[in-house]
Each structure stands twice: as structure tokens, then as C-alpha cells.
Motif scaffolding. Structure first.
Motif, PDB file in Angstrom:
ATOM      1  N   VAL A 257     116.159  40.829  48.129  1.00 32.62           N
ATOM      2  CA  VAL A 257     115.070  40.241  48.711  1.00 32.62           C
ATOM      3  C   VAL A 257     113.767  41.121  48.951  1.00 32.62           C
ATOM      4  CG1 VAL A 257     114.337  38.863  50.834  1.00 32.62           C
ATOM      5  CG2 VAL A 257     116.569  38.946  50.287  1.00 32.62           C
ATOM      6  N   ALA A 258     112.622  40.602  48.570  1.00 31.23           N
ATOM      7  CA  ALA A 258     111.303  41.214  48.541  1.00 31.23           C
ATOM      8  C   ALA A 258     110.241  40.477  49.235  1.00 31.23           C
ATOM      9  CB  ALA A 258     111.103  41.746  47.161  1.00 31.23           C
ATOM     10  N   HIS A 259     109.652  41.146  50.048  1.00 30.63           N
ATOM     11  CA  HIS A 259     108.461  40.427  50.843  1.00 30.63           C
ATOM     12  C   HIS A 259     107.164  41.220  50.275  1.00 30.63           C
ATOM     13  CE1 HIS A 259     105.340  40.751  54.013  1.00 30.63           C
ATOM     14  NE2 HIS A 259     105.653  39.446  54.041  1.00 30.63           N
TER      15      HIS A 259
ATOM     16  N   VAL B 286     117.372  37.055  43.004  1.00 31.83           N
ATOM     17  CA  VAL B 286     116.145  37.818  43.407  1.00 31.83           C
ATOM     18  C   VAL B 286     115.426  36.699  44.415  1.00 31.83           C
ATOM     19  CG1 VAL B 286     114.097  38.911  43.102  1.00 31.83           C
ATOM     20  CG2 VAL B 286     115.912  39.061  41.457  1.00 31.83           C
ATOM     21  N   VAL B 287     115.140  37.026  45.659  1.00 34.53           N
ATOM     22  CA  VAL B 287     114.382  36.208  46.632  1.00 34.53           C
ATOM     23  C   VAL B 287     112.699  36.565  46.739  1.00 34.53           C
ATOM     24  CG1 VAL B 287     114.320  35.002  48.630  1.00 34.53           C
ATOM     25  CG2 VAL B 287     116.570  35.313  47.358  1.00 34.53           C
ATOM     26  N   PHE B 288     112.034  35.883  46.559  1.00 30.72           N
ATOM     27  CA  PHE B 288     110.532  36.236  46.718  1.00 30.72           C
ATOM     28  C   PHE B 288     110.015  35.950  47.955  1.00 30.72           C
ATOM     29  CE2 PHE B 288     111.479  36.176  42.402  1.00 30.72           C
ATOM     30  CZ  PHE B 288     110.634  36.913  41.444  1.00 30.72           C
ATOM     31  N   VAL B 289     109.596  36.468  48.885  1.00 33.40           N
ATOM     32  CA  VAL B 289     109.301  36.139  50.329  1.00 33.40           C
ATOM     33  C   VAL B 289     107.647  36.105  50.258  1.00 33.40           C
ATOM     34  CG1 VAL B 289     109.354  36.478  52.716  1.00 33.40           C
ATOM     35  CG2 VAL B 289     111.313  36.929  51.502  1.00 33.40           C
ATOM     36  N   ASP B 290     107.128  35.077  50.202  1.00 36.16           N
ATOM     37  CA  ASP B 290     105.854  34.758  50.071  1.00 36.16           C
ATOM     38  C   ASP B 290     104.953  35.829  49.208  1.00 36.16           C
ATOM     39  OD1 ASP B 290     103.951  33.006  51.458  1.00 36.16           O
ATOM     40  OD2 ASP B 290     103.008  34.648  52.828  1.00 36.16           O
ATOM     41  N   THR B 291     105.362  35.801  48.110  1.00 39.12           N
ATOM     42  CA  THR B 291     104.967  36.419  47.025  1.00 39.12           C
ATOM     43  C   THR B 291     105.022  36.035  45.552  1.00 39.12           C
ATOM     44  OG1 THR B 291     104.603  39.030  46.204  1.00 39.12           O
ATOM     45  CG2 THR B 291     106.825  38.078  46.737  1.00 39.12           C
TER      46      THR B 291
ATOM     47  N   THR C 209     114.496  32.626  43.969  1.00 36.29           N
ATOM     48  CA  THR C 209     114.197  31.667  44.857  1.00 36.29           C
ATOM     49  C   THR C 209     112.982  32.090  45.491  1.00 36.29           C
ATOM     50  OG1 THR C 209     116.415  30.918  45.529  1.00 36.29           O
ATOM     51  CG2 THR C 209     114.788  30.926  47.200  1.00 36.29           C
ATOM     52  N   GLY C 210     111.982  31.130  45.662  1.00 34.66           N
ATOM     53  CA  GLY C 210     110.609  31.672  46.525  1.00 34.66           C
ATOM     54  C   GLY C 210     110.653  30.843  47.694  1.00 34.66           C
TER      55      GLY C 210
ATOM     56  N   ALA D 268     120.893  32.233  48.754  1.00 33.61           N
ATOM     57  CA  ALA D 268     121.970  32.980  48.007  1.00 33.61           C
ATOM     58  C   ALA D 268     123.347  31.998  47.658  1.00 33.61           C
ATOM     59  CB  ALA D 268     122.967  33.822  49.108  1.00 33.61           C
ATOM     60  N   ALA D 269     123.396  30.915  48.132  1.00 40.70           N
ATOM     61  CA  ALA D 269     124.200  29.948  47.836  1.00 40.70           C
ATOM     62  C   ALA D 269     123.575  28.971  46.771  1.00 40.70           C
ATOM     63  CB  ALA D 269     124.687  29.021  48.958  1.00 40.70           C
ATOM     64  N   GLY D 270     122.513  29.164  46.260  1.00 43.73           N
ATOM     65  CA  GLY D 270     121.861  28.352  45.197  1.00 43.73           C
ATOM     66  C   GLY D 270     121.063  27.141  45.901  1.00 43.73           C
ATOM     67  N   GLU D 271     121.033  27.046  46.928  1.00 43.47           N
ATOM     68  CA  GLU D 271     120.272  26.016  47.609  1.00 43.47           C
ATOM     69  C   GLU D 271     118.910  26.139  47.448  1.00 43.47           C
ATOM     70  OE1 GLU D 271     121.745  24.790  51.457  1.00 43.47           O
ATOM     71  OE2 GLU D 271     123.631  25.635  51.252  1.00 43.47           O
ATOM     72  N   GLY D 272     118.098  25.044  47.834  1.00 37.95           N
ATOM     73  CA  GLY D 272     116.650  24.871  47.758  1.00 37.95           C
ATOM     74  C   GLY D 272     116.058  23.793  46.858  1.00 37.95           C
TER      75      GLY D 272
END
Length: 253
Positions: free
Chosen positions: A73-75, A96-101, A176-177, A236-240
Motif C-alpha cells: 500500500v502506498a500513499h 499494489v494499492v495506490f492511495v490517492d496517487t 487497486t486505486g 486485498a480480496a480483489g473487491e472494488g
């Protein structure tokens, strides 16, 4: 149980993720907040020796120690060292989760991608001073705002001027964004980028790429940590949502 590696943005250390990490832990997961070289409790390190490479090395070392299967997870700025590390160690990363980027292109630097921030204009002595304020639009509660100003540290200049090294290996990873609507990022904006047809935005619509929107500002780990933690677990569960899931083009479009 999922292991989350949490990489902060400019001026922040692992402390920024404290409330998110606590919520993830309460839900039965492992949460590992990262303090990058030269930041927070590591602020005594010579900034001239700290660049994007050193930040990337730090994240890659944690991936080696904790992977495989990590949700990275990266902000904000944190996506630069996080993505470079994931590109080196794709087998260690589940998502990889993009937090507001957004995501950079190979050879791009932070100042090249985000010149509007004027980071180099404020640089003094090899570091970028902590901003004097966080605008009210970002909805950071007073107590968290006070904690930010107490704990935030100047950011090494080289980390925002060094070009990122990417081979493209990260492009095969699920992503995920998380868009923070008060900061201007949204699914609608992402669709407009993809609609340009530029190759750099092709990944936005690929299978395995999902998105969430949060009704808050650029610092959701400070403004809405429980909601952010819930979104990370779902990611993490692939949702969204997929980029065009449930979307209809405007009439005449």
C-alpha cells in the motif's frame, strides 16, 4: 490473514499509518508501517545520501523479509519507491494499492510528474521543508493535524528528483486505486485518462484492476483511517469496481 506493507507519502513516517494499522490488526491482519530512510525517527540521516534508490532499497528489503503475498500500500509520493520495489520483486507482491496517487513511467521523477507542487522551489539544504498547513478540504481532524505538525519531517530532495527505474514487471500485478474525492481524483477522472488512448493509461481498464472512492481529502490515513482500513481489506480480496463497471457514457457521448 493478510500482510499489509504501508508506505507513507511526503514528510511522513510509519507514524502516519498508526490508526490504519491498529484497525487492520484488530481485524486479524498484519500491518507493517514503513519509515523510509531520512524520515521521522530516521531524520538524522544525511539527506544528501538519501534518494529514491535508498527509499526503494528499503521497501525491497521489507518485501524480501516479509513476502510473498504482501499487499503493498502506498500513499502519494510513496508509490515511487513502492512501485520500483514491486517491479524488482513482483513475486513477493499479491497486490499494489495506490492511495490517492497515480503511477509513474520509467525514468520519470516526482518533480517531473507533479511540477504543480513546486517542491524544488521550497527546497533548502538538500531537503524540502514541511508545509505550514494542510488545507481544510483534506478534512484532517484537529488532533491529527496537531500530530502531523509535531511528527512530520523535511523530505530529502534527491528522492523527488531521482528518476524511477522500472522494467515493467509490476504491470502484471493486480492493482487497486483508492481515490480521495476532495483532492480531485475519481473514477470519472481515471476514465478520462484512459479515454485519451495513451499507452501509459491502458492498465487502468485491465482485469484485476479495481477502484474505490473515499469522500475525504488527500490524507485518508489521518482523516478516515477506519474506512481506509476497510477498503484495504476489501482491495486485498480483489473487491472494488472495474474502471467501466456499472458506467454508462453520457448521452451523445
Amino acid at each position: 490473514m493478510t500482510t499489509f506493507l504501508l508506505v507513507p507519502g511526503l514528510f511522513m513516517g510509519g507514524w502516519a499509518w498508526a490508526a490504519v494499522a491498529a484497525e487492520l490488526t484488530a481485524q486479524g491482519h498484519r500491518a507493517l508501517p514503513v519509515t523510509l530512510p531520512g524520515m521521522a525517527e530516521r531524520a538524522g540521516e544525511d539527506p544528501a545520501r538519501v534518494g529514491l534508490g535508498e527509499h526503494t532499497d528499503a521497501v525491497a528489503a521489507l518485501l524480501d523479509a516479509e513476502g510473498p503475498g504482501i499487499v503493498l500500500v502506498a500513499h502519494s509520493y510513496g508509490i515511487f519507491p513502492a512501485l520500483a520495489a514491486a517491479d524488482r520483486r513482483p513475486g513477493q507482491v499479491a497486490r499494489v494499492v495506490f492511495v490517492d496517487t497515480g503511477f509513474p513511467e520509467p525514468g520519470e521523477s516526482v518533480v517531473a510528474q507533479m511540477p504543480q507542487l513546486g517542491l524544488l522551489d521550497r527546497a533548502v539544504g538538500g531537503v524540502i521543508p514541511v508545509p505550514e498547513e494542510i488545507p481544510a478540504v483534506h478534512a484532517v481532524p484537529p488532533a491529527e493535524l496537531e500530530r502531523y505538525h509535531h511528527l512530520a519531517t523535511p523530505h530529502p530532495v534527491r528522492s523527488v528528483t531521482d528518476p524511477i527505474e522500472l522494467t515493467g514487471a509490476w504491470l502484471k500485478l493486480p492493482t487497486t486505486g483508492v481515490f480521495c474525492l476532495a483532492n480531485g481524483l475519481s473514477l470519472e477522472f481515471a476514465r478520462s485518462l484512459h479515454g485519451t488512448g495513451l499507452p501509459r493509461f491502458a492498465k487502468l481498464a485491465e482485469p484485476g484492476v479495481t477502484f474505490f472512492e473515499l469522500a475525504t481529502g488527500h490524507y485518508p490515513m489521518l482523516s478516515t483511517p477506519v474506512k481506509l482500513a476497510d477498503v484495504l481489506v476489501r482491495a486485498a480480496a480483489g473487491e472494488g469496481l472495474g474502471l467501466y463497471e456499472g458506467w454508462s457514457p453520457p448521452a451523445g457521448g
